[in-house]
Scaffold this motif. Structure first.
Motif, PDB file in Angstrom:
ATOM      1  N   UNK A   1      -0.214 -79.582  33.946  1.00  0.00           N
ATOM      2  CA  UNK A   1       1.804 -79.906  33.612  1.00  0.00           C
ATOM      3  C   UNK A   1       2.365 -78.795  33.178  1.00  0.00           C
ATOM      4  N   UNK A   2       4.239 -78.689  33.402  1.00  0.00           N
ATOM      5  CA  UNK A   2       4.436 -78.455  33.069  1.00  0.00           C
ATOM      6  C   UNK A   2       5.078 -79.033  31.607  1.00  0.00           C
ATOM      7  N   UNK A   3       5.551 -80.471  31.091  1.00  0.00           N
ATOM      8  CA  UNK A   3       5.339 -81.085  29.838  1.00  0.00           C
ATOM      9  C   UNK A   3       4.309 -82.016  29.991  1.00  0.00           C
ATOM     10  N   UNK A   4       3.551 -82.253  28.918  1.00  0.00           N
ATOM     11  CA  UNK A   4       2.523 -83.448  28.661  1.00  0.00           C
ATOM     12  C   UNK A   4       2.899 -83.533  27.465  1.00  0.00           C
ATOM     13  N   UNK A   5       3.237 -85.230  28.044  1.00  0.00           N
ATOM     14  CA  UNK A   5       3.674 -86.187  27.009  1.00  0.00           C
ATOM     15  C   UNK A   5       2.167 -87.416  26.500  1.00  0.00           C
ATOM     16  N   UNK A   6       2.163 -87.212  25.439  1.00  0.00           N
ATOM     17  CA  UNK A   6       0.654 -87.996  25.666  1.00  0.00           C
ATOM     18  C   UNK A   6       1.153 -89.489  24.139  1.00  0.00           C
ATOM     19  N   UNK A   7       1.293 -90.319  25.144  1.00  0.00           N
ATOM     20  CA  UNK A   7       1.727 -92.379  24.593  1.00  0.00           C
ATOM     21  C   UNK A   7       1.202 -92.833  24.222  1.00  0.00           C
ATOM     22  N   UNK A   8      -0.376 -93.140  23.085  1.00  0.00           N
ATOM     23  CA  UNK A   8      -1.667 -93.558  22.918  1.00  0.00           C
ATOM     24  C   UNK A   8      -0.303 -94.761  21.739  1.00  0.00           C
ATOM     25  N   UNK A   9      -1.170 -95.949  21.780  1.00  0.00           N
ATOM     26  CA  UNK A   9      -1.699 -97.169  21.200  1.00  0.00           C
ATOM     27  C   UNK A   9      -1.869 -96.764  19.492  1.00  0.00           C
ATOM     28  N   UNK A  10      -1.559 -97.297  18.302  1.00  0.00           N
ATOM     29  CA  UNK A  10      -1.727 -97.299  17.282  1.00  0.00           C
ATOM     30  C   UNK A  10      -2.606 -98.445  16.896  1.00  0.00           C
ATOM     31  N   UNK A  11      -4.402 -97.805  16.572  1.00  0.00           N
ATOM     32  CA  UNK A  11      -4.810 -98.978  17.103  1.00  0.00           C
ATOM     33  C   UNK A  11      -6.399 -99.212  16.483  1.00  0.00           C
ATOM     34  N   UNK A  12      -7.052-100.018  15.587  1.00  0.00           N
ATOM     35  CA  UNK A  12      -8.726 -99.674  15.203  1.00  0.00           C
ATOM     36  C   UNK A  12      -9.672 -99.893  16.659  1.00  0.00           C
TER      37      UNK A  12
ATOM     38  N   UNK B   1      -7.642 -77.749  23.779  1.00  0.00           N
ATOM     39  CA  UNK B   1      -7.054 -77.254  24.443  1.00  0.00           C
ATOM     40  C   UNK B   1      -5.802 -77.668  24.910  1.00  0.00           C
ATOM     41  N   UNK B   2      -5.795 -79.248  24.614  1.00  0.00           N
ATOM     42  CA  UNK B   2      -4.437 -80.032  25.557  1.00  0.00           C
ATOM     43  C   UNK B   2      -3.689 -80.255  23.881  1.00  0.00           C
ATOM     44  N   UNK B   3      -3.014 -79.899  23.899  1.00  0.00           N
ATOM     45  CA  UNK B   3      -2.097 -79.269  23.198  1.00  0.00           C
ATOM     46  C   UNK B   3      -0.902 -80.504  23.443  1.00  0.00           C
ATOM     47  N   UNK B   4      -0.948 -81.171  22.951  1.00  0.00           N
ATOM     48  CA  UNK B   4       0.278 -81.475  23.729  1.00  0.00           C
ATOM     49  C   UNK B   4       1.708 -82.064  23.636  1.00  0.00           C
ATOM     50  N   UNK B   5       2.962 -81.596  24.941  1.00  0.00           N
ATOM     51  CA  UNK B   5       4.587 -81.174  23.896  1.00  0.00           C
ATOM     52  C   UNK B   5       4.215 -81.699  23.039  1.00  0.00           C
TER      53      UNK B   5
ATOM     54  N   UNK C   1       4.038 -82.149  16.628  1.00  0.00           N
ATOM     55  CA  UNK C   1       2.772 -81.632  15.647  1.00  0.00           C
ATOM     56  C   UNK C   1       1.824 -83.172  16.267  1.00  0.00           C
ATOM     57  N   UNK C   2       0.802 -82.819  16.555  1.00  0.00           N
ATOM     58  CA  UNK C   2       0.207 -84.119  16.753  1.00  0.00           C
ATOM     59  C   UNK C   2      -0.510 -84.601  15.512  1.00  0.00           C
ATOM     60  N   UNK C   3      -0.979 -83.585  14.617  1.00  0.00           N
ATOM     61  CA  UNK C   3      -1.882 -83.664  13.992  1.00  0.00           C
ATOM     62  C   UNK C   3      -1.225 -84.893  13.189  1.00  0.00           C
ATOM     63  N   UNK C   4       0.232 -84.228  12.526  1.00  0.00           N
ATOM     64  CA  UNK C   4       1.299 -85.376  11.983  1.00  0.00           C
ATOM     65  C   UNK C   4       1.401 -86.125  12.721  1.00  0.00           C
ATOM     66  N   UNK C   5       1.479 -86.476  13.483  1.00  0.00           N
ATOM     67  CA  UNK C   5       2.125 -87.464  13.798  1.00  0.00           C
ATOM     68  C   UNK C   5       0.629 -88.540  13.949  1.00  0.00           C
ATOM     69  N   UNK C   6      -0.545 -88.346  14.073  1.00  0.00           N
ATOM     70  CA  UNK C   6      -1.140 -88.940  13.488  1.00  0.00           C
ATOM     71  C   UNK C   6      -1.980 -89.505  12.249  1.00  0.00           C
ATOM     72  N   UNK C   7      -1.960 -88.103  11.308  1.00  0.00           N
ATOM     73  CA  UNK C   7      -1.778 -88.481   9.645  1.00  0.00           C
ATOM     74  C   UNK C   7      -0.820 -89.555   9.422  1.00  0.00           C
ATOM     75  N   UNK C   8       0.034 -89.704   9.694  1.00  0.00           N
ATOM     76  CA  UNK C   8       1.762 -90.196   9.258  1.00  0.00           C
ATOM     77  C   UNK C   8       0.692 -91.874   9.531  1.00  0.00           C
TER      78      UNK C   8
END
Length: 228
Positions: free
Chosen positions: A99-110, A147-151, A185-192
């Motif tokens: 993919x040219x651009x990869x967007x990761x769209x998870x739901x926050x859940x237990x 390996x898979x670093x979302x845009x 920054x996917x780590x920052x998104x998860x951290x928050x």
């Protein structure tokens, strides 16, 4: 790549990503000039098309100009993970890699094993052999993320699942927050996102591992949060 893990939950149960969040992202991509916007997941419960339909995501994606893709089991590639500390090779869906651009769209859940499913954990939906991750889940999820670093990572917290994840099933476990978290920054998104559950980044194995690998920032005091 939203979370469309099962075919037997509608969005109200917060097991799958909010369909309107996905639809809005598709429309933004189309309006920005994307030639094609493909939305996909690899459900572990039920058939993909049923999951797409019952989650409400298919309807919003098509309405916004995107296309739902069923992930064929024959379209995975066995690739090396150069920066992986434990996971060195993995079968990953080819279209994600290309993919040219990869967007990761998870739901926050237990999540019963990982404590929380957020952005990095959602990446497990693009690999073929997910059970192998459960032997060293935190490190292996971080290895995959190297390996898979979302845009862009967009965490859906319109409704969050506070217990009995990842599939839920009780509306009393759902908390409505009307919140969306977005970061390159996917780590920052998860951290928050951990703060929505009264947790800290180091409480989640894959966030701690990814931070130690230098994949992103998990120190909340170093993250600038912009509210709008």
């Amino acid at each position: 790549k939203p979370n469309i893990c099962v075919s037997y939950r509608t969005y109200e149960y917060a097991a799958t990503t909010n369909p309107w969040v996905v639809g809005a992202l598709v429309k933004l991509c189309v309006d920005a000039g994307a030639k094609s916007v493909k939305v996909m997941d690899y459900p572990f419960g039920g058939r993909a098309m049923e999951a797409y339909r019952n989650s409400g995501i298919e309807r919003e994606v098509i309405r916004s100009g995107g296309k739902m893709v069923v992930m064929s089991e024959y379209n995975f590639a066995n690739v090396n993970i150069p920066d992986g500390l434990d996971l060195k090779r993995c079968e990953v869906y080819r279209e994600i890699l290309d993919a040219d651009v990869f967007i990761n769209v998870p739901i926050a859940k237990h999540h019963g094993l990982a404590r929380l499913t957020l952005g990095m954990k959602n990446l497990m939906g693009v690999v073929k052999n997910r059970p192998s991750f459960h032997f060293n889940l935190g490190q292996r999820v971080a290895d995959l993320a190297s390996l898979i670093r979302p845009t862009l990572t967009v965490i859906d917290a319109v409704r969050i699942l506070t217990d009995n994840g990842p599939t839920g099933g009780r509306l009393e476990d759902v908390k409505k927050l009307d919140t969306v978290i977005a970061s390159t920054d996917f780590v920052a998104a998860d951290a928050y996102a951990t703060t929505l559950f009264g947790l800290k980044p180091d409480d989640i194995g894959y966030i701690k591992a990814a931070s130690e690998m230098g994949l992103g920032v998990s120190d909340l005091t170093s993250i600038e949060v912009i509210y709008s």
